[in-house]
Design an enzyme around this catalytic site. Sequence first.
Site, PDB file in Angstrom:
ATOM      1  N   CYS A 108       0.401   3.241   3.493  1.00 52.13           N
ATOM      2  CA  CYS A 108       0.875   2.768   4.802  1.00 52.13           C
ATOM      3  C   CYS A 108       1.961   1.702   4.738  1.00 52.13           C
ATOM      4  O   CYS A 108       2.534   1.344   5.764  1.00 52.13           O
ATOM      5  CB  CYS A 108      -0.298   2.251   5.628  1.00 52.13           C
ATOM      6  N   CYS A 163      -7.440  -1.215   1.747  1.00 54.97           N
ATOM      7  CA  CYS A 163      -6.342  -1.691   2.586  1.00 54.97           C
ATOM      8  C   CYS A 163      -6.848  -1.845   4.017  1.00 54.97           C
ATOM      9  O   CYS A 163      -7.412  -0.907   4.588  1.00 54.97           O
ATOM     10  CB  CYS A 163      -5.180  -0.691   2.544  1.00 54.97           C
ATOM     11  N   CYS A 201      -4.942   0.716   6.689  1.00 55.14           N
ATOM     12  CA  CYS A 201      -5.183   2.174   6.740  1.00 55.14           C
ATOM     13  C   CYS A 201      -6.507   2.597   6.106  1.00 55.14           C
ATOM     14  O   CYS A 201      -6.826   3.782   6.098  1.00 55.14           O
ATOM     15  CB  CYS A 201      -4.032   2.922   6.082  1.00 55.14           C
ATOM     16  N   CYS A 236      -8.741  -5.458  -9.583  1.00 59.56           N
ATOM     17  CA  CYS A 236      -8.368  -4.375 -10.498  1.00 59.56           C
ATOM     18  C   CYS A 236      -7.914  -3.210  -9.624  1.00 59.56           C
ATOM     19  O   CYS A 236      -8.737  -2.516  -9.031  1.00 59.56           O
ATOM     20  CB  CYS A 236      -9.579  -4.028 -11.348  1.00 59.56           C
ATOM     21  N   CYS A 238       0.846  -1.195   0.000  1.00 56.79           N
ATOM     22  CA  CYS A 238       0.000   0.000   0.000  1.00 56.79           C
ATOM     23  C   CYS A 238       0.880   1.244   0.000  1.00 56.79           C
ATOM     24  O   CYS A 238       1.771   1.381   0.842  1.00 56.79           O
ATOM     25  CB  CYS A 238      -0.900  -0.010   1.235  1.00 56.79           C
TER      26      CYS A 238
END
Length: 143
Positions: free
Chosen positions: A60, A106, A109, A131, A57
């Site tokens: 984070c 995510c 976060c 996607c 991510c």
Amino acid sequence: MSSSHDRIESTPEVTYTESEWREKLTPEEFAVLRQAGTERPFVGEYTDTTTEGVYSCRACGAELFRSTEKFESHCGWPSFFDPADSDAVILKEDSSLGMRRVEVICKKCHSHLGHVFEGEGYPTPTDQRYCINSISLVLKPAQ
């Protein structure tokens, strides 16, 4: 699509105020990660990447996907058939744009990553296509 991850916990592990997120992220990253935007197709950094490694991510640093689960879908965004860890993401019903979709967030976060689709006929083990916006990811190449 049924998932044990259809809910969003009340508090993510990583939290910042809106102004802190704006300071941490570029305006383009903020628009996608924090405002559930979408980057234009076929322009993302990882759309056609075949480099082996781990995708984390951008907001984070949590590990989200691995290159071993990435496949070429020709849809304009990086596609994966499974998260690196089934608990790395949260799936959330998304009825924006007048259609039913499943948003991928995510877990660490609660940043927007993209959407997951199933039943499209891709020759993958899960019949799913995560996607994901390139701008939501950072690739750490394998050593």
